[in-house]
Every structure is written in C-alpha cells, then in structure tokens.
Enzyme design. Structure first.
Site, short mmCIF file in Angstrom:
data_model
loop_
_atom_site.label_atom_id
_atom_site.label_comp_id
_atom_site.label_asym_id
_atom_site.label_seq_id
_atom_site.Cartn_x
_atom_site.Cartn_y
_atom_site.Cartn_z
N HIS A 137 0.81 -1.21 0.00
CA HIS A 137 0.00 0.00 0.00
C HIS A 137 0.85 1.26 0.00
O HIS A 137 0.43 2.30 -0.52
CB HIS A 137 -0.99 0.00 1.18
CG HIS A 137 -0.38 0.05 2.53
ND1 HIS A 137 0.37 -0.97 3.05
CD2 HIS A 137 -0.41 1.01 3.50
CE1 HIS A 137 0.78 -0.66 4.28
NE2 HIS A 137 0.32 0.53 4.57
N GLU A 174 11.68 4.62 4.62
CA GLU A 174 10.33 5.06 4.97
C GLU A 174 10.26 6.54 5.32
O GLU A 174 9.33 7.00 5.96
CB GLU A 174 9.78 4.19 6.10
CG GLU A 174 9.75 2.71 5.72
CD GLU A 174 8.46 2.01 6.10
OE1 GLU A 174 7.69 2.55 6.89
OE2 GLU A 174 8.23 0.91 5.57
N HIS A 245 8.41 3.23 13.60
CA HIS A 245 9.24 4.33 13.13
C HIS A 245 9.86 5.02 14.34
O HIS A 245 9.29 5.00 15.44
CB HIS A 245 8.44 5.35 12.33
CG HIS A 245 7.92 4.84 11.03
ND1 HIS A 245 6.63 5.03 10.62
CD2 HIS A 245 8.53 4.12 10.05
CE1 HIS A 245 6.45 4.47 9.43
NE2 HIS A 245 7.57 3.91 9.07
N ASP A 247 9.90 8.08 15.04
CA ASP A 247 9.12 9.19 15.58
C ASP A 247 8.04 8.75 16.57
O ASP A 247 7.29 9.58 17.09
CB ASP A 247 8.52 10.06 14.47
CG ASP A 247 7.48 9.34 13.61
OD1 ASP A 247 7.17 8.17 13.88
OD2 ASP A 247 6.99 9.96 12.65
N CYS A 362 2.84 12.23 12.58
CA CYS A 362 2.76 11.39 11.38
C CYS A 362 2.11 12.14 10.23
O CYS A 362 2.40 11.87 9.06
CB CYS A 362 1.96 10.12 11.66
SG CYS A 362 2.81 8.91 12.69
#
Length: 438
Positions: A137, A174, A245, A247, A362
């Site tokens: 995706h 990413e 991630h 973050d 995000c």
C-alpha cells in the site's frame, strides 16, 4: 541566516479505512476491519492544522492520492471495467483491494526525507521520496508523491529532487519518520540524524522486522550532500513494542531532543554520540521507563507529538488527546513544562488517524526554508483561514461519514473519490496530477 519551518500536512483521503495493513503497527492491527469515518478523519486533520496556525506555525497541505488505485489492481491481474476490477478484487483478494485503497499518504512524515539548506553542501533543500519496499500500500505512493513535491518546490536554484531509492529490501526507506535534525536555531547548520532498524544483511532479531535499513539512510544522506550526518540504530525493544518508526519514541526540534530511554540500541552511548556531534547548547530530555513504559509511550504516542518553535521564542508541544487521557503520559508532559522551554501545550483530537497508528507528527512533513525560499513554494498549497474554510467545505461535500472495508468494492466510492480529488487539485492550483485527469 534566518529560516522558517513549514509543516506540510497530508490531507486525509476519501478512502480512509482500517485495513490493518502494517505489521508492527499495533493500533492499526487492533482496528482492522472496524468502521471508519473518512469525513471525521479529514476534519480532525484540518482542526489540527488550525491549532498549528493559531500558534503561528506556517502550514501547507499535500493532496490525497487516487484511491482505490484501479491501475494497481489491473497490474495485479484484475481485468475489465472499473466496476469489474473492484468486484473481482473484493471477491478474490480483499487484502489487495484494501492495500490499493489505502489512504496512507495522509501520513506525510513518510512521504520523503527532507534536508535543510543549511545542512547541504550546495545550500539547497533536498527531497528524496520514500520507497516503502516492505508494504504494497505504501509502494503505490512514491510516484504521486514525487510528482506533487516537484510541483510544490519547482525552483531548481533552491530545491533538488532525487529519485526514490530502488525498491528492494536492501534499501528499505520510509522517509522522515526516521530522520531528525538538531541545530542551535533553524537557520544555522545542524546535525541530521538518520535512525535505522537493521542493516541490509540482517533479517532482524525481534518480533517485528525493522523497516528502515542503514544502507537506505546512508544513501539518502549521500544524495543530499549532508555535511554532518549521524546514523543511530533504533532498539529492537522499541520496534517490538510497536515503535515501527523512530518518531514513535523520539522527537527533536532546534536544540532540543526528547526521547524514550529505550529508543536507541546503544542507549547512553548513542546520546553521547549526539552530544559530541552537536557540541554545546544541546538539551536532551530522556524519559525513563520507570516514568513511562514503552507500552505506554506507544499507546499515548507522546513522542509523536509535534515539537515546534514559536515566532515569539520558545516552543510548543502539540500532542494527541490520548496523552491527556493517560495519566503517566500527561505527568511526563507536565514535568516537561518546567524543563523544556515549552510556552504552549496543546492536545489535539486525531483519533481516526491514531486508530490506524498515526499521531499528530505522522500527519506532517517538515520543510525548512531559508530567506526567499517561502516565496518559491507553490502558493496554492500554503494554508490561510480562507483555504482552510474551502477545504472543510470540500470535505463536507465529498466524504462519507462511515466506511467499512466491504465498501471499498463500491464503484460509487471510486467516483466519489475521483470527484473529490479533481476538485481539490483545482482548489490547490496543482493542475492535472492524477491519472484519471489525463
């Protein structure tokens, strides 16, 4: 040199749904199959933008991508008209349909890695779109993201656009969710920190496979001509706890680094490396596990808050509403008020995004621009009160209030989505950016 940070927020797309498509993203897995509200998700995103604007932070937007991607489904062997493609995919491979209908481009922190002009050898802003080889995706986003970024940042004297890294496990990239910057002030040269979870030759030792490779991070730093780059390894414990991630366990702004003590593999040694690279003036705030467990850090998304500089000096922390509801997380924030130069703390409700594993940070891509750089950005994407109102009315006209994974096969949803995207590309003055517009 003076500089301004602009937050480019991803507009939530009309097909926002809970597909549970990201292994290691615990919130996404928990919500899989539930009914979503694209309208509420989009309005929550716009409300967050308004909060940022009220704080004096410059805001811009990135448009949604075309979804469901009928072209992607056709490339996977589904034939016929649009209706037949959707119906056959829903019947034979519903997970593929979900992936090709994902609104994950809303999480703009994954759109690209961006290097500030003060950090690069040629003094320009550099962009590399993420390649996302691990998840179907997200691989579908790269081409549209690159095209949009080139339209928004078109001046070659100020902006450099690199191709995404080759799509392979070796170079798993990413984007900015695994990238931080530290500097005394935005306009001064800084240290760009690239956080990776594994090397290309490793499969990973934990419960979930790390998404970012060292080789990808190093390649991006080379492409961008970053003068001072630091590469840190994320801890397996953080990844296994749901910090897919960096973050989710660390956030930086100017000379302030806020991180969980389990964020990095070598703990205190990595912090010592950061201090050595940054020199004097760095403020590091380490949140210990006894104060906030990794599980609670992931549940609250405290570190996925936006830590931003305010025009009048000092900083603001824009955190998810979940932080206010979780006592341990709110206790940490209350303590930070007395230590970090926090003039403002704002809790925002982005629950639709949070249930898919994406907090306030995000939803945005940070871009630092030096003097004159702001004027070189495509003006239609820059948000003011009037544009915010137009976008809210656009959402009300086009977005469904409820959407389940079963609705993705509805050909009417495809038509609704295309109508929405056709209008928003006009609102933002981007021209024909979607395949159906050609």
């Amino acid at each position: 040199m003076s500089a301004v940070e602009v937050n480019f927020d991803g507009l939530v797309g009309p097909t926002h749904h809970y597909g549970g498509l990201g292994p290691g993203n615990l919130a996404s897995a928990r919500s899989r199959g539930e009914v979503s509200s694209p309208r509420a998700a989009a309005m929550q995103g716009l409300a967050k933008i308004k909060v940022m604007m009220d704080l004096g932070v410059r805001q811009a937007v990135l448009p949604p991508h075309e979804r469901p991607s009928v072209a992607a489904l056709r490339s996977l062997g589904f034939t016929g008209g649009d209706r037949e493609v959707l119906e056959n995919a829903a019947r034979e491979a519903p997970d593929l349909l979900s992936a090709c209908a994902s609104a994950s481009a809303m999480w703009a922190a994954n759109a690209a890695t961006v290097s500030a002009p003060a950090d690069t050898t040629d003094g320009r802003v550099h962009f590399t779109p993420a390649s996302f080889p691990a998840e179907l995706h997200r691989t579908l986003e790269t081409e549209t993201t690159a095209a949009v970024l080139r339209k928004l940042f078109a001046d070659p004297t100020r902006f450099v656009h690199h191709k995404a890294l080759p799509t392979c496990a070796w170079l798993s990239d990413e984007g900015a969710a695994n990238h931080m910057r530290l500097a005394r002030r935005h306009g001064e040269p800084g240290v760009e920190i690239f956080v990776y979870g594994r090397t290309a030759r490793e499969d990973g030792l934990g419960r979930y496979r790390a998404r970012q490779t060292f080789e990808a991070s190093a390649a991006v730093a080379r492409l961008h001509g970053v003068r001072r780059a630091l590469f840190l390894r994320q801890s397996d414990a953080a990844i296994d706890a749901g910090a897919f991630h960096n973050d989710v366990v660390a956030v930086a702004n100017e000379n302030v680094l806020l991180h969980h003590e389990a964020a990095f593999a070598d703990g205190e040694a990595e912090i010592a490396r950061i201090r050595a690279a940054c020199g004097g003036g760095l403020e590091v705030f380490t949140i210990r596990a006894g104060e906030l467990s990794l599980k609670t850090a992931v549940d609250s998304y405290l570190f996925n808050s936006q830590l931003v500089s305010l025009p009048g000096g000092g900083m603001a922390l824009v955190c998810p509403e979940e932080c206010r509801e979780i006592p341990a997380a709110w206790s940490v924030i209350e303590r930070l008020r007395d230590t970090v130069p926090l003039r403002e703390v704002r809790a925002v409700g982005v629950r639709q995004s949070m249930r898919n594993g994406g907090g306030p940070a995000c939803l945005r891509l940070r871009v630092l621009l030096e003097d004159g750089g702001l004027a070189a950005v495509h003006p239609g994407a820059m948000v003011d009160v009037a544009l915010l109102a137009r976008l809210a009315a656009w959402v009300e006209r086009h977005y469904r209030d409820r959407l389940s994974p079963h609705d993705l096969a509805d050909p009417q949803l495809l038509e609704e989505s295309r109508a929405a995207l056709d209008e928003v590309s006009g609102i933002l003055g981007l021209g024909a950016i979607y395949p159906f517009q050609s």
